[in-house]
Design a protein around this motif. Structure first.
Motif, PDB file in Angstrom:
ATOM      1  N   HIS A 117       0.815  -1.223   0.000  1.00 20.18           N
ATOM      2  CA  HIS A 117       0.000   0.000   0.000  1.00 20.18           C
ATOM      3  C   HIS A 117       0.856   1.285   0.000  1.00 20.18           C
ATOM      4  CE1 HIS A 117      -3.582   2.386   0.884  1.00 20.18           C
ATOM      5  NE2 HIS A 117      -2.904   2.979   1.843  1.00 20.18           N
ATOM      6  N   HIS A 121       1.267   4.697  -2.406  1.00 18.56           N
ATOM      7  CA  HIS A 121       1.284   6.121  -2.036  1.00 18.56           C
ATOM      8  C   HIS A 121       2.551   6.795  -2.573  1.00 18.56           C
ATOM      9  CE1 HIS A 121      -2.256   6.888   0.376  1.00 18.56           C
ATOM     10  NE2 HIS A 121      -2.028   5.872   1.186  1.00 18.56           N
ATOM     11  N   SER A 141      -0.685   9.528   6.615  1.00 20.18           N
ATOM     12  CA  SER A 141      -2.076   9.089   6.434  1.00 20.18           C
ATOM     13  C   SER A 141      -2.680   8.816   7.798  1.00 20.18           C
ATOM     14  CB  SER A 141      -2.106   7.842   5.560  1.00 20.18           C
ATOM     15  OG  SER A 141      -1.582   6.757   6.281  1.00 20.18           O
ATOM     16  N   ASP A 302      -6.732   7.188  -0.219  1.00 17.13           N
ATOM     17  CA  ASP A 302      -6.573   5.848  -0.775  1.00 17.13           C
ATOM     18  C   ASP A 302      -7.309   5.666  -2.110  1.00 17.13           C
ATOM     19  OD1 ASP A 302      -4.987   5.245   1.313  1.00 17.13           O
ATOM     20  OD2 ASP A 302      -6.477   4.067   2.417  1.00 17.13           O
TER      21      ASP A 302
HETATM   22 ZN    ZN Z   1      -3.308   4.981   2.578  1.00 14.65          ZN
END
Ligand code: ZN
Ligand code: KG4
Length: 338
Positions: A117, A121, A141, A302
């Protein structure tokens, strides 16, 4: 220069937290980026409830995928590979995306790749054009606060991270204490508009460091809310919270960039949507004569497009996952595994 998957359209899926998202890419071009946010569902609890998030992904995943095929005008039979977030995140939530990816991979007989993930980003500013390497990335985040030295795609060093709460979590907790609602970042930003910070709040760690600590801030806000009672100036308090969080993040990112002598700083993750943080980093990078790389807001929170960008490069390098692809609640960035 990095190479992207070039054998045809790529489908990307992201379900690690509270956004169900699907994107279709051709090379580095984002054809569509469909995001269904569960924020209205989780508002009643003031935060993401993992079990509820997983169930909501089950309901949303097929409509979101159908919408992506429709918006891009690409029939699913034309998809040549799938990139899916498999780590880190809420395991129930991740499982929905990974299972959908496996089912499509089996029925279409195309490869899949599990994507980290945070690497997604880190790739999100690519949408502005090529990325500058090496650079310092400020990843901020709801779950992460990290300064990463990005030497090249896939070549990472963690320079510092939070010792307790993430920056987004600090915004969310302060917002709750001030009665401003969820999600807290945007609520604090709105409440702070037109107000001057006047409350003295702790910056966490002092001195020239690349680490962060936000737990003291929450305690200080709690104390002031109790002490001031009805006299609390909520606008000024929101401005004070925003100033201290944005100030600490910008200061440490600029310190890291200067120490390493890099030519650019990137700002990624949901908190990158914060206007004051963007402003402070714009001023600071201009002063240092270096570039600031910030994705548009739709790619800060996201989304599957960023997962597609990262997955595409790895797929082009020949990386593939098997049908045994698992999901993980925590996981170091690629290359930093023990
Ligand atoms: Zn995130
Ligand atoms: O990256 P993200 O969408 O999800 C995670 O992976 O956590 O980030 C969500 C976080 C939340 O804590 C939210 O309050 C924060 O990003 N956020 C903001 C703003 N918009 C979202 N924080 C500060 N200012 C904003 N404008």
């Amino acid at each position: 220069m990095v190479e992207f998957f070039s054998e045809g359209p790529l489908l990307a899926i992201e379900t690690s937290c509270d956004e169900t998202s699907a994107a279709i890419l051709e090379g580095s071009k984002i054809l569509c980026n469909v995001v269904y946010s569960q924020v209205d569902l989780h508002r009643q609890w003031g935060g993401v409830v993992p079990e509820a998030a997983a169930r909501a992904h089950v309901d949303a995943i097929v409509p979101v995928l159908s919408e992506a095929f429709q918006q891009s005008g690409i029939d699913k039979s034309k998809i040549k590979a799938i990139a899916v977030t498999n780590r880190p995140g809420l395991v129930g939530a991740l499982s929905v995306g990974v299972t959908a990816a496996k089912a499509l991979s089996l029925s279409l007989n195309i490869p899949i790749l599990g994507v980290h993930h945070l690497e997604g980003h880190l790739m999100s500013p690519y949408s502005l054009g090529d990325l500058v390497y090496p650079h310092v990335a400020l990843v901020v985040s709801g779950g992460h606060t990290e300064l990463v030295h990005v030497r090249a795609f896939g070549d990472y060093e963690i320079l510092g991270e939070t010792r307790d709460d993430a920056a987004g979590e600090a915004f969310d907790k302060a917002s709750r204490l001030l009665g401003l609602g969820y999600p807290g970042g945007i609520a604090i930003q709105k409440a702070a508009e037109g107000h001057t910070p006047k409350y003295n709040l702790p910056k966490g760690l002092s001195g020239q460091t690349m680490e962060f600590s936000f737990s003291g801030l929450k305690t200080a806000v709690h104390r002031l809310v109790e002490a001031e009672g009805d006299n609390l100036d909520v606008g000024a308090m929101a401005a004070s919270v925003q100033e201290v969080i944005a100030g600490v993040l910008a200061e440490r990112a600029l310190f890291a960039a200067e120490s390493l002598g890099v030519e650019a700083v990137s700002l990624v993750g949901g908190v990158a949507a914060n206007k004051r943080l963007r402003e402070l980093l714009e001023q600071g990078t201009e002063k240092l004569g270096i570039r600031l790389l910030v994705p548009p807001i739709s790619l800060c929170t996201d989304n599957a497009a960023m997962i597609g960008l990262a997955g595409s490069i790895r797929l082009a390098r020949g990386e593939r996952s098997g049908m045994d692809l698992g999901v993980y609640s925590s996981s170091p960035l690629p290359g930093l595994e023990e």
